[in-house]
Design a protein around this motif. Structure first.
Motif, short mmCIF file in Angstrom:
data_model
loop_
_atom_site.label_atom_id
_atom_site.label_comp_id
_atom_site.label_asym_id
_atom_site.label_seq_id
_atom_site.Cartn_x
_atom_site.Cartn_y
_atom_site.Cartn_z
N TYR A 166 15.63 38.71 86.34
CA TYR A 166 15.05 37.80 87.34
C TYR A 166 15.24 36.34 86.93
CZ TYR A 166 11.74 36.01 90.79
OH TYR A 166 11.15 35.34 91.84
N ILE A 167 14.98 36.04 85.65
CA ILE A 167 15.01 34.64 85.21
C ILE A 167 16.27 34.29 84.41
CG2 ILE A 167 12.50 34.55 85.16
CD1 ILE A 167 12.58 34.71 82.14
N GLY A 168 17.06 35.30 84.02
CA GLY A 168 18.25 35.04 83.22
C GLY A 168 17.99 35.24 81.73
N SER A 169 19.04 35.56 81.00
CA SER A 169 18.90 35.92 79.58
C SER A 169 18.43 34.75 78.71
CB SER A 169 20.22 36.46 79.04
OG SER A 169 20.58 37.65 79.69
N ARG A 170 18.95 33.55 78.98
CA ARG A 170 18.55 32.41 78.15
C ARG A 170 17.08 32.08 78.30
NH1 ARG A 170 23.49 27.97 78.84
NH2 ARG A 170 25.16 29.26 77.95
N LYS A 171 16.61 32.05 79.54
CA LYS A 171 15.21 31.74 79.78
C LYS A 171 14.31 32.87 79.28
CE LYS A 171 16.02 28.70 83.73
NZ LYS A 171 15.79 28.48 85.19
N PHE A 172 14.80 34.11 79.39
CA PHE A 172 14.03 35.23 78.87
C PHE A 172 13.87 35.12 77.36
CE2 PHE A 172 13.82 39.42 76.91
CZ PHE A 172 12.76 40.00 77.59
N ALA A 173 14.97 34.81 76.67
CA ALA A 173 14.91 34.67 75.22
C ALA A 173 13.95 33.56 74.82
CB ALA A 173 16.31 34.40 74.67
N VAL A 178 9.10 31.68 72.38
CA VAL A 178 8.09 30.62 72.48
C VAL A 178 6.70 31.20 72.71
CG1 VAL A 178 7.31 28.65 73.84
CG2 VAL A 178 9.72 28.87 73.23
N ALA A 179 6.60 32.18 73.61
CA ALA A 179 5.29 32.80 73.87
C ALA A 179 4.79 33.52 72.63
CB ALA A 179 5.39 33.76 75.05
N GLY A 180 5.68 34.20 71.92
CA GLY A 180 5.28 34.89 70.70
C GLY A 180 4.78 33.93 69.64
N HIS A 269 -3.06 38.07 72.34
CA HIS A 269 -2.71 38.79 73.57
C HIS A 269 -3.03 37.94 74.79
CE1 HIS A 269 -3.22 42.98 71.48
NE2 HIS A 269 -2.31 42.22 70.91
N LEU A 270 -4.21 37.36 74.78
CA LEU A 270 -4.65 36.57 75.92
C LEU A 270 -3.79 35.31 76.10
CD1 LEU A 270 -8.52 36.85 75.42
CD2 LEU A 270 -7.14 37.96 77.19
N VAL A 271 -3.43 34.66 75.01
CA VAL A 271 -2.60 33.46 75.10
C VAL A 271 -1.23 33.82 75.66
CG1 VAL A 271 -1.44 31.67 73.77
CG2 VAL A 271 -3.82 32.23 73.28
N GLY A 272 -0.64 34.90 75.17
CA GLY A 272 0.64 35.34 75.69
C GLY A 272 0.58 35.67 77.16
N LEU A 273 -0.50 36.33 77.58
CA LEU A 273 -0.65 36.69 78.99
C LEU A 273 -0.78 35.45 79.86
CD1 LEU A 273 -1.04 38.85 81.15
CD2 LEU A 273 -3.49 38.87 80.61
N VAL A 274 -1.56 34.47 79.42
CA VAL A 274 -1.73 33.23 80.19
C VAL A 274 -0.39 32.50 80.34
CG1 VAL A 274 -2.77 30.94 80.17
CG2 VAL A 274 -4.16 32.94 79.65
#
Length: 306
Positions: A166-173, A178-180, A269-274
């Protein structure tokens, strides 16, 4: 006989896209007809609109671009990673898991000094400036809890490709890493505030996985998934239940401990979800996503049940 990745129709003579590697029917074989991720980086690779005007200006950048294209293009040694970062990260998680055990055994044998595991794989309040652990901790998992890496692997395997396409491989990576990192740093930061003086550490891809879950929940909250491969529930309910459990366990550590979840970074978990929910709102509406995840589905449809 193959299945079209765009519409799911069975095709006796399928077409394979040289840009994204997908399989399509005659109606969707053109890149613009299946929203090929390669369109964004087309840049006239065949030189159809080539001009000889001042070639010296772009020779250096052209060579770099050509080298990158030869490495990551179809048939290149890194070509698999284009459109498959979810699976690449999944493999990296298990490779890291094996390396963790190698380090543990090396420490027990006296090959590595004590503290090597923590210094390499965990983001800790004791050494928050070990910047490499901001990344390595995302792909590391508890060596004493096989469920930890298996649970994250299941979610990444089934949900990751949907978000990536949906968003592309670069943005997914970028989203995953970054979220992790943000989730891990937030967990360490909360310990400085709530339990000062008590060291804490975090490792695992749960924050990144929850970000993926958040994005997909925004994109298609009614997506039907199969809990334990048997119980059909909408994705929004699945996400809400996990969020509620994380909130309760974060606010009531004793409850988490009694449930066997005392050593889990629920705030991460909550920060990643937000982060995932916020990013999902930003990209929502660009294209449709499947309404159901079923075993043996098309490439664009996800490929399995959860």
């Amino acid at each position: 006989m193959a299945t079209c990745d765009e519409c799911g129709r069975h095709e006796n003579l399928p077409y394979r896209c040289s840009r994204c590697g997908g399989t399509f029917c005659s109606e969707h074989r053109l890149p613009e007809n299946h929203e090929c991720p390669g369109l964004s980086s087309w840049n006239d690779p065949s030189g159809v609109f080539e001009s000889s005007f001042d070639d010296s200006v772009s020779t250096k950048s052209g060579r770099a671009s050509s080298l990158l294209g030869s490495l990551t293009g179809t048939g290149g040694p890194l070509g698999y990673f284009r459109g498959n970062m979810a699976y690449a990260f999944l493999a990296l998680m298990w490779v890291t898991f094996a390396l963790e055990w190698a380090v543990i055994l090396g420490m027990q044998a006296g090959i590595f000094p004590r503290g090597t595991f923590s210094a390499v794989f965990t983001l800790s309040s004791s050494h928050p400036l070990f910047v490499w652990t901001w990344v390595t901790s995302v792909f590391s998992h508890s060596p004493v809890s096989f469920y930890h890496i298996v649970g994250n692997s299941i979610v990444l395997y089934f949900f990751g490709p949907l978000v990536e396409r949906y968003i592309g491989s670069r943005k997914f990576a970028a989203l995953f890493v970054v979220a992790g990192m943000a989730a891990g740093l937030a967990h360490i930061g909360s310990s400085f505030v709530l339990t000062p003086g008590i060291p804490t550490s975090v490792l695992g891809a749960s924050g990144a996985v929850f970000a993926i879950l958040g994005v997909l929940t925004v994109l298609n909250p009614s997506l039907r998934i199969y809990l334990y491969f048997l119980i059909p529930i909408p994705l929004w309910l699945f996400t809400l239940a996990f969020a509620a459990i994380s909130v309760v366990f974060f606010l009531e550590p004793s409850t988490a401990a009694s449930a066997g979840q005392g050593n889990v970074a629920h705030f991460a978990h909550l920060v990643g979800l937000v982060i995932g929910l916020a990013y999902g709102q930003r990209v929502n509406g660009k294209r449709n996503v499947p309404n159901q995840m079923s075993l043996g589905g098309s490439r664009r449809g996800g490929g399995g049940r959860f």
